[in-house]
Scaffold this motif. Structure first.
Motif, mmCIF file in Angstrom:
data_model
loop_
_atom_site.group_PDB
_atom_site.id
_atom_site.type_symbol
_atom_site.label_atom_id
_atom_site.label_comp_id
_atom_site.label_asym_id
_atom_site.label_seq_id
_atom_site.Cartn_x
_atom_site.Cartn_y
_atom_site.Cartn_z
ATOM 1 N N UNK A 112 45.680 155.430 117.458
ATOM 2 C CA UNK A 112 44.420 155.958 116.609
ATOM 3 C C UNK A 112 44.643 155.332 115.262
ATOM 4 N N UNK A 113 43.414 154.607 114.716
ATOM 5 C CA UNK A 113 43.360 153.785 113.440
ATOM 6 C C UNK A 113 42.685 154.894 112.529
ATOM 7 N N UNK A 114 43.075 154.967 111.298
ATOM 8 C CA UNK A 114 42.272 155.659 110.309
ATOM 9 C C UNK A 114 42.439 154.689 109.062
ATOM 10 N N UNK A 115 41.494 155.069 108.028
ATOM 11 C CA UNK A 115 41.486 154.398 106.726
ATOM 12 C C UNK A 115 40.074 153.794 106.677
ATOM 13 N N UNK A 116 40.101 152.587 105.720
ATOM 14 C CA UNK A 116 39.028 151.911 105.549
ATOM 15 C C UNK A 116 38.840 150.903 106.325
ATOM 16 N N UNK A 117 37.896 150.907 107.264
ATOM 17 C CA UNK A 117 37.645 150.216 108.641
ATOM 18 C C UNK A 117 36.173 149.918 108.536
ATOM 19 N N UNK A 123 38.216 145.003 107.199
ATOM 20 C CA UNK A 123 37.945 145.949 106.507
ATOM 21 C C UNK A 123 36.571 146.340 105.698
ATOM 22 N N UNK A 124 36.108 145.309 105.435
ATOM 23 C CA UNK A 124 34.959 145.070 104.685
ATOM 24 C C UNK A 124 34.166 143.635 105.114
ATOM 25 N N UNK A 125 32.894 143.586 105.159
ATOM 26 C CA UNK A 125 32.251 142.237 105.687
ATOM 27 C C UNK A 125 31.826 141.824 104.401
ATOM 28 N N UNK A 126 32.001 140.061 104.157
ATOM 29 C CA UNK A 126 32.551 139.396 105.243
ATOM 30 C C UNK A 126 34.065 138.929 105.246
ATOM 31 N N UNK A 127 34.622 139.892 104.909
ATOM 32 C CA UNK A 127 36.422 139.540 104.887
ATOM 33 C C UNK A 127 36.920 139.223 106.085
ATOM 34 N N UNK A 141 45.585 141.983 110.621
ATOM 35 C CA UNK A 141 46.325 142.309 111.842
ATOM 36 C C UNK A 141 47.191 143.829 111.333
ATOM 37 N N UNK A 142 46.857 144.853 112.227
ATOM 38 C CA UNK A 142 47.841 145.815 111.856
ATOM 39 C C UNK A 142 48.464 146.448 113.183
ATOM 40 N N UNK A 143 49.693 146.855 112.927
ATOM 41 C CA UNK A 143 50.490 147.428 113.988
ATOM 42 C C UNK A 143 51.080 148.884 114.031
ATOM 43 N N UNK A 144 51.130 149.440 115.079
ATOM 44 C CA UNK A 144 51.570 150.832 115.202
ATOM 45 C C UNK A 144 53.145 150.877 114.805
#
Length: 121
Positions: free
Chosen positions: A23-28, A101-105, A109-112
């Motif tokens: 599960x991902x959380x945060x600024x998405x 995380x924000x358009x148009x950035x 990559x994020x890893x568990x």
């Protein structure tokens, strides 16, 4: 920041099943591809399965017919159902999210943190 939290690893006898979740959380803003990879000590991380936002999947040959990857876009989660497990499936499994995380950035990559899967013969 974005955090990925994995769950569901463990020990199972050959022929058994395990279900991994992440599960991902945060600024998405948006999560593009999600996937599962595996890695043994001293080896490169290798693909197990990926799934696009639209639901298209891709599997390693070793996973085809035994593993199923699914995702819930509303909950920002990905799961890997692993059936008919074999001792050679033993490894540390990592989830991977391709996150905007924000358009148009551009995506990042994020890893568990990795979860151990051990299959005994």
């Amino acid at each position: 920041q974005v955090q990925l939290v994995e769950s569901g690893g463990g020990w199972v006898q050959a022929g058994g099943s395990l279900r991994l979740s992440c599960a991902a959380s945060g600024s998405i803003f948006n999560i593009n591809n999600m996937g599962w990879y595996r890695q043994a000590p001293g080896n490169q991380r290798e693909l197990v399965a990926t799934i696009t936002r639209g639901g298209s999947t891709n599997y390693a040959d070793s996973a085809k017919g035994r593993f199923t990857i699914t995702r819930d876009n509303a909950k920002n989660t990905v799961s890997l159902q692993m059936n008919s497990l074999k001792p050679e499936d033993t490894d540390v499994y990592y989830c991977h999210f391709d996150v905007t995380r924000a358009w148009p950035r551009p995506p990042i990559d994020y890893w568990g943190q990795g979860t151990q899967v051990t299959v005994s013969s």
